[in-house]
Write a protein that holds these residues in place. Structure first.
Motif, PDB file in Angstrom:
ATOM      1  N   GLY A   1       5.010   4.242  -8.028  1.00 22.80           N
ATOM      2  CA  GLY A   1       4.450   2.981  -7.581  1.00 22.80           C
ATOM      3  C   GLY A   1       4.973   2.495  -6.245  1.00 22.80           C
ATOM      4  N   TYR A   2       5.641   3.363  -5.484  1.00 22.31           N
ATOM      5  CA  TYR A   2       6.285   2.920  -4.252  1.00 22.31           C
ATOM      6  C   TYR A   2       5.286   2.360  -3.241  1.00 22.31           C
ATOM      7  CZ  TYR A   2       9.242   3.029  -0.065  1.00 22.31           C
ATOM      8  OH  TYR A   2       9.937   2.696   1.069  1.00 22.31           O
ATOM      9  N   ARG A   3       4.070   2.910  -3.191  1.00 15.51           N
ATOM     10  CA  ARG A   3       3.091   2.441  -2.219  1.00 15.51           C
ATOM     11  C   ARG A   3       2.726   0.964  -2.404  1.00 15.51           C
ATOM     12  NH1 ARG A   3       1.272   7.670  -3.412  1.00 15.51           N
ATOM     13  NH2 ARG A   3       1.058   9.069  -1.605  1.00 15.51           N
ATOM     14  N   ALA A   4       2.965   0.420  -3.603  1.00 15.29           N
ATOM     15  CA  ALA A   4       2.606  -0.975  -3.882  1.00 15.29           C
ATOM     16  C   ALA A   4       3.777  -1.940  -3.711  1.00 15.29           C
ATOM     17  CB  ALA A   4       2.051  -1.090  -5.306  1.00 15.29           C
ATOM     18  N   THR A   5       4.901  -1.452  -3.196  1.00 16.18           N
ATOM     19  CA  THR A   5       6.093  -2.293  -3.122  1.00 16.18           C
ATOM     20  C   THR A   5       6.257  -2.940  -1.753  1.00 16.18           C
ATOM     21  OG1 THR A   5       7.541  -0.493  -2.361  1.00 16.18           O
ATOM     22  CG2 THR A   5       7.253  -0.749  -4.756  1.00 16.18           C
ATOM     23  N   ALA A   6       7.076  -3.973  -1.724  1.00 17.10           N
ATOM     24  CA  ALA A   6       7.398  -4.646  -0.464  1.00 17.10           C
ATOM     25  C   ALA A   6       8.191  -3.721   0.460  1.00 17.10           C
ATOM     26  CB  ALA A   6       8.185  -5.922  -0.750  1.00 17.10           C
ATOM     27  N   ASP A   7       9.034  -2.855  -0.109  1.00 19.28           N
ATOM     28  CA  ASP A   7       9.808  -1.931   0.717  1.00 19.28           C
ATOM     29  C   ASP A   7       8.894  -0.974   1.472  1.00 19.28           C
ATOM     30  OD1 ASP A   7      12.276  -2.972   0.142  1.00 19.28           O
ATOM     31  OD2 ASP A   7      12.713  -1.557  -1.484  1.00 19.28           O
ATOM     32  N   PHE A   8       7.840  -0.499   0.821  1.00 18.71           N
ATOM     33  CA  PHE A   8       6.884   0.401   1.476  1.00 18.71           C
ATOM     34  C   PHE A   8       6.224  -0.307   2.654  1.00 18.71           C
ATOM     35  CE2 PHE A   8       2.533   2.238   1.750  1.00 18.71           C
ATOM     36  CZ  PHE A   8       2.872   3.550   2.042  1.00 18.71           C
ATOM     37  N   LEU A   9       5.821  -1.541   2.441  1.00 19.10           N
ATOM     38  CA  LEU A   9       5.210  -2.318   3.520  1.00 19.10           C
ATOM     39  C   LEU A   9       6.205  -2.532   4.660  1.00 19.10           C
ATOM     40  CD1 LEU A   9       2.878  -3.990   4.656  1.00 19.10           C
ATOM     41  CD2 LEU A   9       3.738  -5.939   3.332  1.00 19.10           C
ATOM     42  N   ARG A  10       7.464  -2.839   4.303  1.00 22.02           N
ATOM     43  CA  ARG A  10       8.481  -3.059   5.329  1.00 22.02           C
ATOM     44  C   ARG A  10       8.694  -1.819   6.175  1.00 22.02           C
ATOM     45  NH1 ARG A  10      13.198  -1.279   5.716  1.00 22.02           N
ATOM     46  NH2 ARG A  10      13.294  -0.603   3.535  1.00 22.02           N
ATOM     47  N   VAL A  11       8.774  -0.637   5.530  1.00 26.28           N
ATOM     48  CA  VAL A  11       8.987   0.604   6.270  1.00 26.28           C
ATOM     49  C   VAL A  11       7.799   0.893   7.180  1.00 26.28           C
ATOM     50  CG1 VAL A  11       9.221   3.110   6.037  1.00 26.28           C
ATOM     51  CG2 VAL A  11      10.596   1.589   4.609  1.00 26.28           C
ATOM     52  N   ASN A  12       6.584   0.665   6.687  1.00 26.07           N
ATOM     53  CA  ASN A  12       5.404   0.866   7.519  1.00 26.07           C
ATOM     54  C   ASN A  12       5.448  -0.023   8.759  1.00 26.07           C
ATOM     55  OD1 ASN A  12       2.895   2.585   6.396  1.00 26.07           O
ATOM     56  ND2 ASN A  12       4.121   1.859   4.673  1.00 26.07           N
ATOM     57  N   THR A  13       5.840  -1.269   8.555  1.00 25.21           N
ATOM     58  CA  THR A  13       5.927  -2.210   9.679  1.00 25.21           C
ATOM     59  C   THR A  13       6.986  -1.765  10.671  1.00 25.21           C
ATOM     60  OG1 THR A  13       5.201  -4.029   8.271  1.00 25.21           O
ATOM     61  CG2 THR A  13       6.352  -4.613  10.301  1.00 25.21           C
ATOM     62  N   GLU A  14       8.145  -1.340  10.168  1.00 22.39           N
ATOM     63  CA  GLU A  14       9.211  -0.886  11.056  1.00 22.39           C
ATOM     64  C   GLU A  14       8.789   0.345  11.840  1.00 22.39           C
ATOM     65  OE1 GLU A  14      13.930   0.449  11.038  1.00 22.39           O
ATOM     66  OE2 GLU A  14      12.977  -0.201   9.157  1.00 22.39           O
ATOM     67  N   LEU A  15       8.100   1.267  11.187  1.00 18.97           N
ATOM     68  CA  LEU A  15       7.662   2.481  11.879  1.00 18.97           C
ATOM     69  C   LEU A  15       6.685   2.148  13.003  1.00 18.97           C
ATOM     70  CD1 LEU A  15       7.192   4.959   8.889  1.00 18.97           C
ATOM     71  CD2 LEU A  15       8.982   5.016  10.636  1.00 18.97           C
ATOM     72  N   ARG A  16       5.755   1.248  12.738  1.00 18.92           N
ATOM     73  CA  ARG A  16       4.796   0.875  13.780  1.00 18.92           C
ATOM     74  C   ARG A  16       5.500   0.186  14.955  1.00 18.92           C
ATOM     75  NH1 ARG A  16       1.420   0.458   9.129  1.00 18.92           N
ATOM     76  NH2 ARG A  16      -0.433   1.779   9.420  1.00 18.92           N
ATOM     77  N   THR A  17       6.489  -0.628  14.626  1.00 15.67           N
ATOM     78  CA  THR A  17       7.261  -1.278  15.690  1.00 15.67           C
ATOM     79  C   THR A  17       7.992  -0.242  16.524  1.00 15.67           C
ATOM     80  OG1 THR A  17       7.554  -3.277  14.348  1.00 15.67           O
ATOM     81  CG2 THR A  17       9.096  -2.935  16.169  1.00 15.67           C
ATOM     82  N   ARG A  18       8.635   0.709  15.856  1.00 14.81           N
ATOM     83  CA  ARG A  18       9.374   1.758  16.575  1.00 14.81           C
ATOM     84  C   ARG A  18       8.424   2.608  17.425  1.00 14.81           C
ATOM     85  NH1 ARG A  18      14.914   0.889  16.532  1.00 14.81           N
ATOM     86  NH2 ARG A  18      15.638   0.451  14.407  1.00 14.81           N
ATOM     87  N   LEU A  19       7.257   2.926  16.889  1.00 13.00           N
ATOM     88  CA  LEU A  19       6.297   3.728  17.648  1.00 13.00           C
ATOM     89  C   LEU A  19       5.859   2.995  18.909  1.00 13.00           C
ATOM     90  CD1 LEU A  19       4.124   5.178  14.752  1.00 13.00           C
ATOM     91  CD2 LEU A  19       5.508   6.500  16.350  1.00 13.00           C
ATOM     92  N   ASN A  20       5.608   1.707  18.780  1.00 15.14           N
ATOM     93  CA  ASN A  20       5.202   0.914  19.950  1.00 15.14           C
ATOM     94  C   ASN A  20       6.317   0.852  20.982  1.00 15.14           C
ATOM     95  OD1 ASN A  20       2.651   0.386  18.941  1.00 15.14           O
ATOM     96  ND2 ASN A  20       3.292  -1.474  17.886  1.00 15.14           N
ATOM     97  N   GLU A  21       7.562   0.695  20.497  1.00 21.15           N
ATOM     98  CA  GLU A  21       8.695   0.639  21.413  1.00 21.15           C
ATOM     99  C   GLU A  21       8.872   1.958  22.161  1.00 21.15           C
ATOM    100  OE1 GLU A  21      11.534  -2.431  18.810  1.00 21.15           O
ATOM    101  OE2 GLU A  21      11.910  -0.270  18.826  1.00 21.15           O
ATOM    102  N   ARG A  22       8.740   3.055  21.424  1.00 20.98           N
ATOM    103  CA  ARG A  22       9.023   4.367  22.001  1.00 20.98           C
ATOM    104  C   ARG A  22       7.870   4.870  22.867  1.00 20.98           C
ATOM    105  NH1 ARG A  22      13.086   8.338  20.095  1.00 20.98           N
ATOM    106  NH2 ARG A  22      13.523   7.856  22.247  1.00 20.98           N
ATOM    107  N   ALA A  23       6.687   4.282  22.694  1.00 22.79           N
ATOM    108  CA  ALA A  23       5.561   4.674  23.532  1.00 22.79           C
ATOM    109  C   ALA A  23       5.536   3.909  24.847  1.00 22.79           C
ATOM    110  CB  ALA A  23       4.244   4.451  22.786  1.00 22.79           C
ATOM    111  N   ALA A  24       6.359   2.852  24.920  1.00 24.88           N
ATOM    112  CA  ALA A  24       6.344   2.005  26.123  1.00 24.88           C
ATOM    113  C   ALA A  24       6.951   2.719  27.324  1.00 24.88           C
ATOM    114  CB  ALA A  24       7.129   0.723  25.832  1.00 24.88           C
TER     115      ALA A  24
END
Length: 271
Positions: free
Chosen positions: A248-271
């Motif tokens: 059930g990990y895909r339905a957890t707050a931790d999964f959402l948090r990791v997705n958000t962090e990854l997108r933030t890191r991708l945006n930072e590293r693409a700059a």
């Protein structure tokens, strides 16, 4: 059920790596270092052209560093070897061979090289000598035993990828590399195979590195995630994801948090 891996999981170490495709071309990696401990599950993500697949092919021995070291199980990787499994997006199945024959390819090659010797202390490049019955066990474990006499053109893309997984895992690799293996599949099949990858990692303990461009896939499958930048890559940005693979990990707050962090890191590293 198929037996667990016979090989000890391998560490992968990259020290001060530099790599460029051509003399005078800008480097993809420049003084880059990264360490994968035995038995860990990793994903590598980043924008197109950032070096995700290149890093995987360096670990597989398909490419060589311009400078620095690439070590698997403490040894340099001057060429591909059977203790490292590589699964690609296009499956790599022989169209004229049946499901069973494709899955048994490495085992049969191992029998051909049974008498080959390797200097003491060096990894053996050839597949191990294994019983052909091991192929049947893996086809059964992956739910494709009933397809053993079918040809690749007669089965679905998801089933073809299961054949490729069986062909790789039957050789008991110490390091499993996957280059966007599920990207061409529909969403339901893709998620099913993501869950299968997690289950197989837990069963075998094999060190696993998955290249993907999909943030959700990285978060669902891998306990550690390496985020690459627009080249040249000089430092390893790592996101920890210890909940990966939990029910059930895909339905957890931790999964959402990791997705958000990854997108933030991708945006930072693409700059």
């Amino acid at each position: 059920m198929a037996s667990t891996t016979l090989s000890l999981p391998a560490a992968a170490t990259i020290n001060d790596l530099s790599f460029t495709y051509a003399l005078g071309a800008p480097p993809i990696f420049d003084g880059f270092s990264w360490t994968v401990a035995p038995g860990e599950s990793w994903a590598i993500i980043g924008s197109s052209g950032c070096g995700k697949s290149t890093l995987l092919y360096l670990l597989a021995g398909l490419r060589q560093p311009t400078a620095g070291q690439v070590l698997v199980a403490g040894h340099p990787v001057p060429r591909p070897r059977a203790s490292t499994g590589l699964i690609l997006q296009n499956h790599g199945l022989l169209p004229w061979a049946t499901v069973w024959e494709n899955a048994a390819l490495g085992v049969r090659i191992g029998h051909q090289y049974a008498r080959k010797t390797t200097p003491i202390g060096e990894p053996r490049p050839y597949p191990p000598v294994l019983p052909l019955e091991a192929v049947d066990r893996w086809l059964d474990r992956l739910g494709i035993a009933a397809l053993r006499d079918k040809y690749p053109g007669q089965i679905s893309g998801g089933q073809q990828q299961r054949v490729a997984i069986a062909r790789t895992l039957v050789l008991s690799p110490a390091l499993l590399l996957l280059d966007e293996p599920f990207s061409a599949l529909d969403a339901v099949t893709r998620e099913d195979l993501q869950d299968l990858l997690v289950a197989l990692h837990r069963e075998t303990g094999v060190t696993t590195i998955l290249v993907t461009h999909n943030v959700e896939e990285a978060a669902a499958t891998s306990e550690k995630i390496l985020v690459l930048a627009t080249p040249p890559n000089r430092c390893a940005t790592i996101v920890l994801n210890p909940g990966a693979g939990a029910p059930g990990y895909r339905a957890t707050a931790d999964f959402l948090r990791v997705n958000t962090e990854l997108r933030t890191r991708l945006n930072e590293r693409a700059a």
